[in-house]
Design a protein around this motif. Structure first.
Motif, PDB file in Angstrom:
ATOM      1  N   PHE A 235     -40.659  26.472  20.293  1.00 51.64           N
ATOM      2  CA  PHE A 235     -39.459  26.014  20.473  1.00 51.64           C
ATOM      3  C   PHE A 235     -39.298  24.832  19.890  1.00 51.64           C
ATOM      4  O   PHE A 235     -40.375  24.076  19.703  1.00 51.64           O
ATOM      5  CB  PHE A 235     -39.710  25.819  22.043  1.00 51.64           C
ATOM      6  N   CYS A 236     -37.988  24.338  19.349  1.00 52.83           N
ATOM      7  CA  CYS A 236     -37.875  23.360  18.556  1.00 52.83           C
ATOM      8  C   CYS A 236     -36.852  22.441  18.876  1.00 52.83           C
ATOM      9  O   CYS A 236     -35.560  23.055  18.786  1.00 52.83           O
ATOM     10  CB  CYS A 236     -37.996  23.756  16.985  1.00 52.83           C
ATOM     11  N   TYR A 237     -36.865  21.122  19.328  1.00 56.81           N
ATOM     12  CA  TYR A 237     -35.669  20.250  19.400  1.00 56.81           C
ATOM     13  C   TYR A 237     -35.082  20.262  18.105  1.00 56.81           C
ATOM     14  O   TYR A 237     -35.832  19.746  17.070  1.00 56.81           O
ATOM     15  CB  TYR A 237     -36.102  19.064  20.295  1.00 56.81           C
ATOM     16  N   LEU A 238     -33.955  20.060  18.057  1.00 54.14           N
ATOM     17  CA  LEU A 238     -32.805  19.918  16.904  1.00 54.14           C
ATOM     18  C   LEU A 238     -31.844  18.746  17.200  1.00 54.14           C
ATOM     19  O   LEU A 238     -30.696  19.264  17.950  1.00 54.14           O
ATOM     20  CB  LEU A 238     -32.106  21.141  16.447  1.00 54.14           C
ATOM     21  N   LEU A 239     -32.137  17.641  16.684  1.00 50.02           N
ATOM     22  CA  LEU A 239     -31.201  16.619  16.897  1.00 50.02           C
ATOM     23  C   LEU A 239     -30.045  16.684  16.006  1.00 50.02           C
ATOM     24  O   LEU A 239     -30.025  17.231  14.860  1.00 50.02           O
ATOM     25  CB  LEU A 239     -31.616  15.239  16.632  1.00 50.02           C
ATOM     26  N   VAL A 240     -28.618  16.473  16.577  1.00 48.90           N
ATOM     27  CA  VAL A 240     -27.660  16.895  16.062  1.00 48.90           C
ATOM     28  C   VAL A 240     -26.846  15.464  15.704  1.00 48.90           C
ATOM     29  O   VAL A 240     -26.287  14.915  16.678  1.00 48.90           O
ATOM     30  CB  VAL A 240     -26.485  17.711  16.942  1.00 48.90           C
ATOM     31  N   ARG A 241     -26.901  15.107  14.403  1.00 54.63           N
ATOM     32  CA  ARG A 241     -25.985  13.851  14.119  1.00 54.63           C
ATOM     33  C   ARG A 241     -25.036  14.281  13.162  1.00 54.63           C
ATOM     34  O   ARG A 241     -23.917  14.674  13.406  1.00 54.63           O
ATOM     35  CB  ARG A 241     -26.895  13.010  13.401  1.00 54.63           C
ATOM     36  N   GLU A 242     -25.344  14.492  11.595  1.00 55.76           N
ATOM     37  CA  GLU A 242     -24.848  14.873  10.881  1.00 55.76           C
ATOM     38  C   GLU A 242     -24.499  16.412  10.708  1.00 55.76           C
ATOM     39  O   GLU A 242     -25.591  17.172  10.658  1.00 55.76           O
ATOM     40  CB  GLU A 242     -24.877  14.435   9.339  1.00 55.76           C
ATOM     41  N   ILE A 243     -23.501  17.119  10.922  1.00 55.53           N
ATOM     42  CA  ILE A 243     -23.507  18.634  11.049  1.00 55.53           C
ATOM     43  C   ILE A 243     -24.159  19.594   9.881  1.00 55.53           C
ATOM     44  O   ILE A 243     -24.682  20.407  10.212  1.00 55.53           O
ATOM     45  CB  ILE A 243     -21.867  19.190  11.312  1.00 55.53           C
ATOM     46  N   GLY A 244     -23.731  19.168   8.797  1.00 57.28           N
ATOM     47  CA  GLY A 244     -24.257  19.985   7.410  1.00 57.28           C
ATOM     48  C   GLY A 244     -25.782  20.051   7.483  1.00 57.28           C
ATOM     49  O   GLY A 244     -26.405  20.713   7.060  1.00 57.28           O
ATOM     50  N   ASP A 245     -26.247  18.609   7.730  1.00 58.19           N
ATOM     51  CA  ASP A 245     -27.823  18.547   7.819  1.00 58.19           C
ATOM     52  C   ASP A 245     -28.406  19.414   9.132  1.00 58.19           C
ATOM     53  O   ASP A 245     -29.346  19.972   8.813  1.00 58.19           O
ATOM     54  CB  ASP A 245     -27.982  16.962   7.810  1.00 58.19           C
TER      55      ASP A 245
END
Length: 306
Positions: A235-245
């Motif tokens: 399982f991996c947390y995915l921080l969402v800041r810039e959408i493309g990245d």
């Protein structure tokens, strides 16, 4: 003395600080209960809030004492050492809160380590807890329970001797664990991956992939754990800041067979809320274990949703 507690975030997840406060005051012979404005009449009130965005609890009786407020939702102050070092009293919460709904087992919650060696700009842990250090053992945290949720922020950054000793103790005790804040993929090695693989897990082995630079370390960590014989779901947390990245990271994780969990960026110091675009992307990422991203791009998904 009569002590009352307020879990400002709600009784959905055990608040460890309140459990420790309850344990300390009951050991002192005090009466401890959950605060009820009409009935409690306490000598002291402790209110704890983890999330800054949780609405404030306002329903205090006029003649009751002002609450002592703590938790990251209020400030970065830690519990006094004589309270921090006491065994938490999990009995203040009903079994329904402490029980794993999948296994039915009662869980314990706690930390083996505090602090972190990283300085991620979005994280308050280094400011609040400082450098990494051991604070407990798995036996002390477990309190004879067979499932333990460990809230360490960077367990693998601790002294390797301590890390290996605790993983060995976990393995030999048969305790099932969940490092629910995630492990640092950069610190997974051939040696500790074998020990991680030999442990029993509540469900997931968790990592974080908050920047594109983390794709490589996550890929390597998963390979080492798989080579060590572990077939547990990753399982991996995915921080969402810039959408493309974020979309690039999402696709990389799904291609690795990892279950992503996207979290829109929230600036706790400035009180900034996630944008609507970040929220929509998180919803897109968390659908069908993230696998939707292999069939459709986020911009196409938005058009389809309209």
């Amino acid at each position: 003395m009569k002590v009352s507690l307020v879990d400002v975030d709600g009784h959905h997840y055990p608040n460890l600080a309140l459990c420790k406060i309850a344990g300390y005051h009951r050991a002192c012979g005090d009466v401890v209960d959950w605060y009820q404005p009409l009935f409690s009449h306490p000598d002291k009130i402790f209110a704890s809030k983890v999330f800054s965005f949780t609405p404030e609890f306002q329903d205090y009786a006029p003649n009751d004492p002002m609450p002592v407020r703590g938790g990251t939702g209020y400030n970065l102050e830690e519990l006094p050492a004589h309270v921090e070092n006491i065994q938490p009293d999990f009995s203040i919460y009903p079994d329904s809160i402490m029980r794993n709904r999948r296994s039915g087992n009662l869980q314990a919650f706690g930390f083996l380590t505090r602090g972190c060696v990283r300085s991620c700009p979005w994280c308050i842990v280094p400011k609040k807890e400082g450098r990494i250090r051991p604070v407990s053992t798995i036996e002390d945290v477990a309190q004879d329970r067979k499932e333990v949720v460990l809230m360490d922020n960077n367990f693998l950054a601790a002294d390797p001797v301590f890390v290996e000793d605790q993983l060995d103790r976990i393995r030999y005790s048969g305790i099932r664990i969940d490092f629910n804040q995630g492990l640092d993929a950069r610190l997974v090695s051939t040696k500790n991956s074998q020990k991680l693989a030999s442990c029993e897990w509540v469900r997931f082995i968790r990592f974080s992939c908050d920047t594109k630079e983390m794709i490589g370390p996550v890929k390597r960590a998963v390979r080492l754990i798989r080579e060590a014989g572990c077939k547990r779901e990753i399982f991996c947390y995915l921080l969402v800041r810039e959408i493309g990245d974020a979309e690039e990271r999402l696709r990389a994780l799904v291609n690795l067979g990892i279950t992503p969990f996207a979290q829109p960026y929230r600036d706790f110091s400035a009180g900034t809320e996630p944008t609507e675009e970040q929220r929509k992307f998180a919803a897109f990422s968390n659908l069908k274990g993230g696998k939707l991203c292999l069939k459709i791009k986020f911009n196409e998904y938005k058009k389809w949703r309209r």
